[in-house]
Motif scaffolding. Structure first.
Motif, mmCIF file in Angstrom:
data_model
loop_
_atom_site.group_PDB
_atom_site.id
_atom_site.type_symbol
_atom_site.label_atom_id
_atom_site.label_comp_id
_atom_site.label_asym_id
_atom_site.label_seq_id
_atom_site.Cartn_x
_atom_site.Cartn_y
_atom_site.Cartn_z
ATOM 1 N N THR A 365 -35.613 51.829 -80.574
ATOM 2 C CA THR A 365 -35.971 52.256 -81.966
ATOM 3 C C THR A 365 -34.580 52.824 -82.670
ATOM 4 O O THR A 365 -34.749 53.486 -83.872
ATOM 5 N N ALA A 366 -33.520 53.257 -82.170
ATOM 6 C CA ALA A 366 -32.556 53.828 -82.681
ATOM 7 C C ALA A 366 -31.843 52.811 -83.819
ATOM 8 O O ALA A 366 -31.891 51.533 -83.949
ATOM 9 N N LYS A 367 -31.267 53.635 -84.768
ATOM 10 C CA LYS A 367 -31.113 52.939 -85.939
ATOM 11 C C LYS A 367 -29.626 52.195 -86.014
ATOM 12 O O LYS A 367 -29.393 51.506 -86.770
ATOM 13 N N ASP A 368 -29.062 52.365 -84.808
ATOM 14 C CA ASP A 368 -27.422 51.501 -84.687
ATOM 15 C C ASP A 368 -27.269 51.372 -83.105
ATOM 16 O O ASP A 368 -28.170 52.080 -82.375
ATOM 17 N N SER A 372 -28.359 53.567 -79.720
ATOM 18 C CA SER A 372 -29.193 52.819 -78.759
ATOM 19 C C SER A 372 -28.320 52.828 -77.224
ATOM 20 O O SER A 372 -28.797 53.332 -76.186
ATOM 21 N N ARG A 431 -32.944 58.639 -86.644
ATOM 22 C CA ARG A 431 -33.472 57.383 -86.808
ATOM 23 C C ARG A 431 -34.640 57.482 -88.042
ATOM 24 O O ARG A 431 -34.926 58.353 -88.426
ATOM 25 N N GLN A 432 -34.889 56.180 -88.558
ATOM 26 C CA GLN A 432 -35.878 55.912 -89.469
ATOM 27 C C GLN A 432 -37.112 56.169 -88.862
ATOM 28 O O GLN A 432 -37.317 56.320 -87.699
ATOM 29 N N GLN A 434 -40.585 56.150 -87.344
ATOM 30 C CA GLN A 434 -41.373 55.326 -86.614
ATOM 31 C C GLN A 434 -42.568 55.550 -85.988
ATOM 32 O O GLN A 434 -42.829 56.656 -86.042
#
Length: 437
Positions: A365-368, A372, A431-432, A434
């Motif tokens: 679920t990392a944004k980049d 990750s 992150r965004q 979730q």
């Protein structure tokens, strides 16, 4: 009146906001494991004249604070300074070789204000940050990118191997393989990367013949090694891009043959006696029951004595009478097995499985890609250490001197694990939003 009732809520949100998206399950699980680990270390030291179990809890508290602070620090800043991190990592390893403190045949520690610091532990974090930055910019879908990663890894890996610290060098290998796989490397390439190590092992096994096939005094071939090298030639032919004139197959076969012969040479001329003892007693610990095999035999007896429910905290006879050497460090899991039995071991392993599951969730679920890869690097490090440590206490892996994360006594290892946790929490925190499941 309405304004007064809303003030506490505003203050609460103000203080909690910097950690709003932190994975609290992931944070609390290692803290709980660390507290339990300190309790088990206390159990192993009850009958000893010198006890330092409280250091485990103290360092865990310091590490928890560091993890929370790192969770507020945006992990993307680490990418800008990854070459500085890499340089400091190598510099610290060089300092160890020049002015380090020696113990048990290895020079791995630097004395700072009376405390022994092990730079090779912190080098794991430096390697994860460096490789994550490299693979973020260029994935491992090409051989050029894979070779670049291997070249960058070779310097700190070589410095650690020369200390010698075989255990940490193996952890480096696990980190590299895990991050390359996550960065879209061909699985066949990863098999070829570890294949020379397998060749080094198989070339020393004489089955199904009584002795290896000897051509010269220092040159011999094992039937198993020859079969493995042939299989790797097929893998190289199928996965490497050099199919013309079977260059990929020939190269893979030749590297495995070379790896096998180098393994035999290393066994005879490079490895220390204690390293060879650890590998040989894994196959037959009863061969030297009072020497190299003593650790493994006593550990298996202690775990087996716990049966289903264990003897109870502070009541394990082998733990309290110190039958298992180094039980507060590498063999702490044997104390769990004796005093809490099979059920206690399952609960501990379940906690570790939850930790690994949350690390994987953060990676997914990392944004980049950078975030990750950081999470996957930490996951690879934890999983490998867990498998090897538990495996060696029950006789399924050689005694490699790898601690159990957050449970074994070791201040540098404890801080390393919490720093790694803090970096992953930073990935989760920035992150965004979730929806957890």
């Amino acid at each position: 009146m309405l304004l007064k009732s809303s003030l506490p809520k505003i203050r609460w949100q103000y203080w909690v906001k910097p950690w709003q998206q932190v994975d609290w399950i992931l944070f609390c699980l290692p803290v709980a494991v660390s507290m339990f680990g300190g309790l088990m270390i206390l159990s192993t030291e009850l009958k000893q004249p010198v006890t330092d179990w409280w250091w485990h809890w103290l360092v865990a508290i310091i590490g928890s604070i560091m993890a929370l602070l790192l969770a507020r620090y945006h992990y993307e800043n680490l990418m800008r300074f990854h070459w500085i991190t890499y340089a400091l990592t190598n510099f610290s390893l060089i300092i160890v070789m020049i002015a380090g403190t020696s113990a048990k045949g290895a020079q791995r520690w630097i004395s700072i204000f009376g405390f022994n610091v092990q730079p090779s532990e912190f080098a794991k974090i430096g390697l994860i940050i460096t490789l994550a930055a490299l693979l973020h910019r260029r994935t491992a879908s090409t051989l050029e990118s894979v070779f670049r990663v291997l070249a960058i890894t070779a310097i700190p890996w070589g410095l650690i191997f020369l200390q010698p610290d075989l255990a940490t060098s193996l952890v480096f290998g696990a980190i590299v393989l895990g991050m390359l796989y996550w960065a879209n490397a061909n699985p066949g390439w990863l098999i070829l990367l570890i294949s020379p190590v397998m060749s080094a092992i198989l070339f020393s096994i004489s089955w199904p013949l009584s002795e290896p096939i000897k051509l010269l005094k220092e040159l011999s071939f094992s039937p198993l090694g020859l079969a493995w090298a042939g299989a790797m030639g097929i893998v190289g032919w199928q996965t490497l891009p050099w199919r013309r004139f079977y260059i990929g197959a020939i190269t893979s076969w030749a590297l495995n043959m070379l790896g096998g012969e180098l393994g035999v040479f290393a066994w005879n001329h490079v490895l220390k006696e204690y390293q060879k003892d650890r590998l040989s007693v894994f196959i037959n610990p009863e061969h030297d029951p009072l020497g190299a095999g003593y650790h493994l035999i006593q550990s298996r007896i202690a775990i087996g004595a716990g049966e289903i429910w264990g003897w109870g905290l502070f009541k394990g006879p082998m733990t309290q009478l110190n039958f298992v050497p180094e039980q507060h460090t590498d063999f702490i899991f044997s104390a769990v097995g004796e005093e809490f039995g099979f059920v206690g071991c399952l609960i501990v392993l379940f906690f570790f499985c939850l930790i690994c599951f949350r690390l994987l969730h953060v990676a997914e679920t990392a944004k980049d890609n950078f975030g990750s890869l950081l999470a996957i690097g930490v996951l690879s490090m934890i999983v490998f250490q867990l498998i090897v440590n538990v495996g060696m206490t029950v006789g399924l892996a050689p005694v490699a001197g790898i601690p159990l994360p957050w449970m074994s006594y070791g201040r540098s290892a404890m801080l390393t694990n919490f720093i790694a946790l803090g970096i992953v929490e930073s990935v989760a925190n920035f992150r965004q939003r979730q929806k957890y499941y």
